[in-house]
Write a protein that holds these residues in place. Structure first.
Motif, PDB file in Angstrom:
ATOM      1  N   ALA A 299     -42.515 -50.077  -5.150  1.00  0.00           N
ATOM      2  CA  ALA A 299     -42.526 -49.019  -5.851  1.00  0.00           C
ATOM      3  C   ALA A 299     -43.764 -48.864  -6.395  1.00  0.00           C
ATOM      4  O   ALA A 299     -44.482 -49.656  -6.675  1.00  0.00           O
ATOM      5  CB  ALA A 299     -41.469 -48.924  -6.851  1.00  0.00           C
ATOM      6  N   ASP A 300     -44.204 -47.528  -6.398  1.00  0.00           N
ATOM      7  CA  ASP A 300     -45.639 -47.222  -6.954  1.00  0.00           C
ATOM      8  C   ASP A 300     -45.774 -45.994  -7.602  1.00  0.00           C
ATOM      9  O   ASP A 300     -45.280 -44.937  -6.937  1.00  0.00           O
ATOM     10  CB  ASP A 300     -46.609 -47.361  -5.829  1.00  0.00           C
ATOM     11  N   TYR A 301     -45.671 -45.866  -8.872  1.00  0.00           N
ATOM     12  CA  TYR A 301     -45.530 -44.529  -9.750  1.00  0.00           C
ATOM     13  C   TYR A 301     -46.978 -44.706 -10.590  1.00  0.00           C
ATOM     14  O   TYR A 301     -47.847 -45.803 -10.989  1.00  0.00           O
ATOM     15  CB  TYR A 301     -44.484 -44.603 -10.614  1.00  0.00           C
ATOM     16  N   PRO A 302     -47.347 -43.536 -11.328  1.00  0.00           N
ATOM     17  CA  PRO A 302     -48.358 -43.462 -12.244  1.00  0.00           C
ATOM     18  C   PRO A 302     -48.227 -44.629 -13.404  1.00  0.00           C
ATOM     19  O   PRO A 302     -49.008 -45.019 -14.096  1.00  0.00           O
ATOM     20  CB  PRO A 302     -48.603 -42.000 -12.580  1.00  0.00           C
ATOM     21  N   GLU A 303     -46.994 -45.001 -13.717  1.00  0.00           N
ATOM     22  CA  GLU A 303     -46.739 -45.428 -14.979  1.00  0.00           C
ATOM     23  C   GLU A 303     -45.693 -46.792 -14.704  1.00  0.00           C
ATOM     24  O   GLU A 303     -45.529 -47.551 -15.541  1.00  0.00           O
ATOM     25  CB  GLU A 303     -45.806 -44.764 -15.901  1.00  0.00           C
ATOM     26  N   ALA A 304     -45.789 -47.081 -13.446  1.00  0.00           N
ATOM     27  CA  ALA A 304     -45.032 -48.465 -13.137  1.00  0.00           C
ATOM     28  C   ALA A 304     -45.486 -48.842 -11.576  1.00  0.00           C
ATOM     29  O   ALA A 304     -45.835 -48.081 -10.765  1.00  0.00           O
ATOM     30  CB  ALA A 304     -43.711 -48.320 -13.023  1.00  0.00           C
ATOM     31  N   VAL A 305     -45.530 -50.100 -11.300  1.00  0.00           N
ATOM     32  CA  VAL A 305     -45.628 -50.747  -9.912  1.00  0.00           C
ATOM     33  C   VAL A 305     -44.580 -51.786  -9.963  1.00  0.00           C
ATOM     34  O   VAL A 305     -44.305 -52.376 -10.851  1.00  0.00           O
ATOM     35  CB  VAL A 305     -46.900 -51.027  -9.598  1.00  0.00           C
TER      36      VAL A 305
ATOM     37  N   ARG B 282     -52.092 -53.508 -11.172  1.00  0.00           N
ATOM     38  CA  ARG B 282     -51.690 -53.429  -9.757  1.00  0.00           C
ATOM     39  C   ARG B 282     -52.545 -54.388  -8.924  1.00  0.00           C
ATOM     40  O   ARG B 282     -52.403 -55.293  -7.917  1.00  0.00           O
ATOM     41  CB  ARG B 282     -51.697 -52.086  -9.306  1.00  0.00           C
TER      42      ARG B 282
ATOM     43  N   TRP C  47     -41.238 -55.579 -12.182  1.00  0.00           N
ATOM     44  CA  TRP C  47     -41.755 -54.447 -12.437  1.00  0.00           C
ATOM     45  C   TRP C  47     -42.796 -54.473 -13.337  1.00  0.00           C
ATOM     46  O   TRP C  47     -42.668 -55.193 -14.493  1.00  0.00           O
ATOM     47  CB  TRP C  47     -40.589 -53.682 -13.127  1.00  0.00           C
TER      48      TRP C  47
ATOM     49  N   ARG D  82     -45.219 -54.640  -2.176  1.00  0.00           N
ATOM     50  CA  ARG D  82     -45.206 -53.783  -3.377  1.00  0.00           C
ATOM     51  C   ARG D  82     -43.988 -52.748  -2.692  1.00  0.00           C
ATOM     52  O   ARG D  82     -44.015 -52.318  -1.455  1.00  0.00           O
ATOM     53  CB  ARG D  82     -46.445 -52.730  -3.418  1.00  0.00           C
TER      54      ARG D  82
ATOM     55  N   VAL E 123     -44.938 -52.058 -16.078  1.00  0.00           N
ATOM     56  CA  VAL E 123     -44.882 -50.816 -16.655  1.00  0.00           C
ATOM     57  C   VAL E 123     -45.492 -50.377 -17.977  1.00  0.00           C
ATOM     58  O   VAL E 123     -45.760 -51.473 -18.399  1.00  0.00           O
ATOM     59  CB  VAL E 123     -43.244 -50.429 -16.790  1.00  0.00           C
TER      60      VAL E 123
END
Length: 127
Positions: A32-38, A16, A50, A30, A52
């Motif tokens: 989308a922002d997730y613990p396992e993906a941005v 990130r 993506w 940005r 990931v």
């Protein structure tokens, strides 16, 4: 032609940091922002790039011969994105400049992200 591109990472936080500067220099945000993906995309658009963790939970590895090409609005954006990539832990794979063997206006730079993925930042427009 493409819906999206996915790049594997073993450290999403580190990735990130790398992609924030590169994508900002290209006018992307940005989305989308997730613990396992941005994920990043054009303002008002949808995520198309993506980053990931692999879904199979195995180690992410860079593909030999795979390059992610990111379009820049102008040559200054190529320069800015290249500098941002290096400042964020990327490694240089080709400084910004013309590559006329592709075509007369191909102005690009190449970097590796912290996971080893090869990224091309390119402007196809005349100076």
């Amino acid at each position: 032609m493409f819906s999206h591109v996915t790049v594997g990472s073993n450290d999403i936080a580190r990735a990130r940091r790398f992609y924030e500067g590169v994508t900002a220099a290209l006018g992307l945000e940005r989305q989308a922002d997730y613990p396992e993906a941005v994920a990043y995309g054009r303002p008002g658009g949808r995520p198309q790039l993506w980053i990931v963790r692999p879904l199979d939970k195995k180690t992410a590895t860079a593909g030999n011969g795979v390059t992610i090409g990111l379009d820049a609005a102008d040559r200054a954006a190529v320069d800015k994105a290249h500098a941002a990539a290096l400042a964020a832990g990327g490694s240089d794979e080709g400084k910004p400049g013309l590559r006329t063997h592709y075509h007369p206006n191909y102005y690009g730079a190449y970097v590796r992200d912290p996971d080893g993925n090869k990224v091309c930042i390119v402007c196809h427009k005349p100076a």
